[in-house]
Design an enzyme around this catalytic site. Sequence first.
Site, PDB file in Angstrom:
ATOM      1  N   HIS A 195     -14.151  -1.246  -4.934  1.00 21.78           N
ATOM      2  CA  HIS A 195     -15.375  -0.460  -4.753  1.00 21.78           C
ATOM      3  C   HIS A 195     -15.093   1.026  -4.534  1.00 21.78           C
ATOM      4  O   HIS A 195     -16.013   1.846  -4.580  1.00 21.78           O
ATOM      5  CB  HIS A 195     -16.223  -1.034  -3.607  1.00 21.78           C
ATOM      6  N   PHE A 253      -0.738   1.004  -6.256  1.00 22.17           N
ATOM      7  CA  PHE A 253      -1.284  -0.012  -7.156  1.00 22.17           C
ATOM      8  C   PHE A 253      -1.741   0.550  -8.495  1.00 22.17           C
ATOM      9  O   PHE A 253      -2.081  -0.206  -9.406  1.00 22.17           O
ATOM     10  CB  PHE A 253      -2.387  -0.839  -6.505  1.00 22.17           C
ATOM     11  N   ASP A 296       0.863  -1.184   0.000  1.00 21.17           N
ATOM     12  CA  ASP A 296       0.000   0.000   0.000  1.00 21.17           C
ATOM     13  C   ASP A 296       0.897   1.231   0.000  1.00 21.17           C
ATOM     14  O   ASP A 296       2.126   1.120   0.060  1.00 21.17           O
ATOM     15  CB  ASP A 296      -0.938   0.002   1.218  1.00 21.17           C
TER      16      ASP A 296
END
Length: 346
Positions: free
Chosen positions: A256, A238, A210
Amino acid sequence: MPDAVKPSEPALPPDMQLIQMASAYWVSRIVHAAAELALADHLAQGPRSAAEIAGKAGLNAPALHRLMRSLAGLGILDEGEDKRFALTPLGEALKSGKAVAGSARAAVLTLASPWFSTAMDQLTESVRSGGTAFEKINGMAVFDYLGRHHEAASLFSETMVGIHGSEPPAVAAAYDFSGLKTVVDVGGATGNMLAAILLRHKGLRGILADLPHVVKDAPAFLSAKGVSDRVSVAPHNFFESVPEGGDAYILSHVLHDWSEAQCLTILGNLHKAMTAEARLLIVEMVLPGRNEPHFGKILDMVMLAVPGGEERTGEEYEALLAKAGFKLTRIVPTASPVSVVEAVKM
């Protein structure tokens, strides 16, 4: 004699149901005030009156009493005959501190905060334009905002752990990780999902990927969970790349958050990094069809207004994955609101 059967309360008429829905934010503001003022911490050692708290906290005692009386009406506090208030089990969950099990304070401070709720106030504009209200109000995307506001980012990470607390062990139990050696958690924040999987499956190792400011709290979290020796923390964006070498790649509540174009960028980078044998595991709320109630359908509106993403049905995930060169192989339900959408490279 058996206890008398109490008649069930009649359902509210439609107009009153709608009025209840419209005024629900009143409760949100009351609970947020309690969290912001750390009232649960003031009551942690036992019952106290508003006057006793107000003097030390610099608050108006009569106004504080009225707030605490409202909280008692919500079941968060218990008001005694001496006008002293005590915490109920519900109130205990408002205590601060990451070490407090079951604490919801970070979630309340985040979800009912002005920076978050203002975007929901502009939901109508998002429906008109299809755009993201948060970005229009703040001039930047929500994750860019969190990158510049570190206290809010830490609270947000803690909020995600709290909201999705039941999901990691449910995913670890529902999905068969046998035969895998390395699991890459892409966009895994502090590693809550990865830790749960590693705790249940002792032979696995993990890679946590991350953004640098997001994973800064990960080493302490993973150490507290007892899995830090089996996890490599790899700062990654990413949208640019993901680590190679995984047997399975997890995207937990990642897709999402983003538009379809952004999702295809993320999935494209995963496609490049994955071997032909690797599996992609998407952990999300998969929406049921038609009229079935589901929290994900409410959350979908939050996704529209705040980050600009969306919740999806199984068919919508299948279509999205196909555009990125993946084949949906199965959807594994769990004992929590989320499912595991499994896919492989075409």
